[in-house]
Design a protein around this motif. Structure first.
Motif, mmCIF file in Angstrom:
data_model
loop_
_atom_site.group_PDB
_atom_site.id
_atom_site.type_symbol
_atom_site.label_atom_id
_atom_site.label_comp_id
_atom_site.label_asym_id
_atom_site.label_seq_id
_atom_site.Cartn_x
_atom_site.Cartn_y
_atom_site.Cartn_z
ATOM 1 N N PRO A 213 9.416 55.798 -16.130
ATOM 2 C CA PRO A 213 10.590 54.861 -16.380
ATOM 3 C C PRO A 213 11.473 54.713 -15.200
ATOM 4 C CG PRO A 213 10.866 56.715 -17.852
ATOM 5 C CD PRO A 213 9.503 56.917 -16.901
ATOM 6 N N GLN B 252 15.398 52.915 -14.683
ATOM 7 C CA GLN B 252 16.611 51.921 -15.211
ATOM 8 C C GLN B 252 17.438 51.782 -14.063
ATOM 9 O OE1 GLN B 252 18.850 54.250 -18.431
ATOM 10 N NE2 GLN B 252 20.698 53.276 -17.859
ATOM 11 N N PHE C 13 20.461 57.005 -20.165
ATOM 12 C CA PHE C 13 19.267 57.313 -19.166
ATOM 13 C C PHE C 13 18.620 58.738 -19.657
ATOM 14 C CE2 PHE C 13 18.221 59.824 -15.323
ATOM 15 C CZ PHE C 13 16.956 59.151 -14.977
ATOM 16 N N VAL D 60 16.138 57.850 -21.719
ATOM 17 C CA VAL D 60 14.974 57.394 -21.071
ATOM 18 C C VAL D 60 14.211 58.551 -20.618
ATOM 19 C CG1 VAL D 60 14.287 55.696 -19.330
ATOM 20 C CG2 VAL D 60 16.016 55.186 -20.811
ATOM 21 N N SER E 141 13.432 51.916 -20.865
ATOM 22 C CA SER E 141 14.628 51.365 -20.037
ATOM 23 C C SER E 141 15.121 50.299 -20.654
ATOM 24 C CB SER E 141 14.050 51.366 -18.610
ATOM 25 O OG SER E 141 15.044 50.947 -17.993
ATOM 26 N N THR F 74 15.214 47.215 -16.482
ATOM 27 C CA THR F 74 14.036 47.834 -15.891
ATOM 28 C C THR F 74 14.345 46.898 -14.338
ATOM 29 O OG1 THR F 74 13.001 45.766 -16.469
ATOM 30 C CG2 THR F 74 12.426 47.865 -17.832
#
Length: 336
Positions: free
Chosen positions: A116, A118, A292, A295, A302, A305
């Motif tokens: 992922p 972010q 985060f 995530v 996220s 993205t």
């Protein structure tokens, strides 16, 4: 529970602030920082009593749960891909890259991975913007006809920042473009942008403007205006007005908004105006970094993205083209 070890690349103003925030978040076991200027990273580490890596390569090799990137823009693509290739979840301050092609390359690379990423658009985590989004999606405002967004800085950044900033639309207005999409759930179809220079010569020397106005056409027929300036001496003024057929929602209208009414008898606020974005959005930055961690540990996807961030960057690109061409620009002209 696994140990949460977070790395942070870049210990300038926002990086150092993020590092301090990370030390206060529940569940974080350790934080390690690095910077191209090793002494600056060491100073930050000593101040916060956290770990220090001598360079970025050492940071990436430090068995990280996640990496926070707050370095200069031109290093973002390499750091994002290097971390993703190592299986390290990434939080990166906007922008992804300095231009559309560089951004697309990162978006396409990340899309081939399950790691992922972010991107940092902190207004999505601000209580006011979240309330505005809820008001829109609930239907309580009726149908939306107009949005008015402002990002007005109290003073310009240093002269040497402007040539590498990407210009006022990519550096400053992109936050408004992202939040208008996020609050409304609509897409921009056409932009018209113009700008002016009445301040320091270094803006014009870099092909930039210090003040700009933008009109956005959204795909449901609503209109949005965005006002940008580097010279709002009254203070940092960031607002969003969402005007509907039944009601309205206004973000940023509080006792610290740098607004002075000249109506007789209207009381002036006794509180000082926000001096800058770090103060105005402190709580949002904390929430963004806490998100985060979720995530990075795999407990939520996220919330922003690279593909989402690209859409805001496309709008900024269309604005730049519109300003130079002195005409409206359809989003289809910049999408690739």
């Amino acid at each position: 529970m696994s140990t949460i070890r977070l790395g942070l690349a870049g210990t300038g103003r926002i990086g150092s602030s993020h590092a301090e925030t990370l030390t206060t978040l529940p569940g974080v076991d350790s934080v390690i920082v690095a910077d191209a200027d090793a002494q600056r990273a060491r100073t930050t580490a000593n101040k916060l009593d956290i770990d220090f890596a001598p360079d970025i390569d050492a940071l990436l090799a430090a068995d990280l749960t996640g990496l926070i990137i707050t370095t200069a823009t031109d290093s973002h693509p390499e750091l994002i891909t290097a971390a993703v290739d190592r299986g390290i979840p990434v939080f990166c301050e906007k922008p992804i890259a300095a231009d559309i092609l560089g951004t697309l390359a990162v978006v396409e690379r990340v899309a081939t991975s399950t790691v992922p990423v972010q991107i940092g658009f902190q207004r999505r985590f601000d209580a006011g913007y979240r309330a505005a989004r809820k008001a829109v999606t609930s239907g309580e405002l009726g149908w939306i006809h107009t949005l008015r967004a402002t990002t007005l800085d109290p003073a310009p950044p240093p002269a040497d920042y402007i040539p590498r900033s990407g210009g006022i639309f990519r550096d400053c207005g992109v936050h408004d473009f992202d939040i208008i999409r996020w609050v409304t759930g609509r897409e921009v179809t056409e932009v018209y942008a113009t700008g002016a220079n009445r301040g320091e010569q270094f803006f014009a020397d870099s092909g930039d403007v210090d003040t700009a106005a933008v009109v956005l056409h959204l795909d449901d027929g609503s209109l949005a205006t965005v006002s940008l300036s580097r010279y709002n001496g009254a203070g940092y003024d960031v607002r969003l007005e969402v005007l509907g057929s039944q009601a309205n929602a206004i973000v940023g209208l509080d006792d610290r908004a740098p607004l002075h009414s000249v109506e007789p008898g209207y009381p002036a606020s006794h509180l000082p105006a926000y001096p800058g974005f770090m103060d105005r959005f402190h709580a949002a930055y904390v929430e963004e970094l806490a998100t985060f961690i979720e995530v990075a540990t795999g407990t939520r996807p996220s919330p922003c993205t690279p593909a989402e961030a690209l859409e805001a960057f496309y709008i900024a690109e269309a604005c730049e083209q519109s300003r130079h061409a002195a005409r409206p620009v359809r989003m289809s002209e910049v999408h690739r």
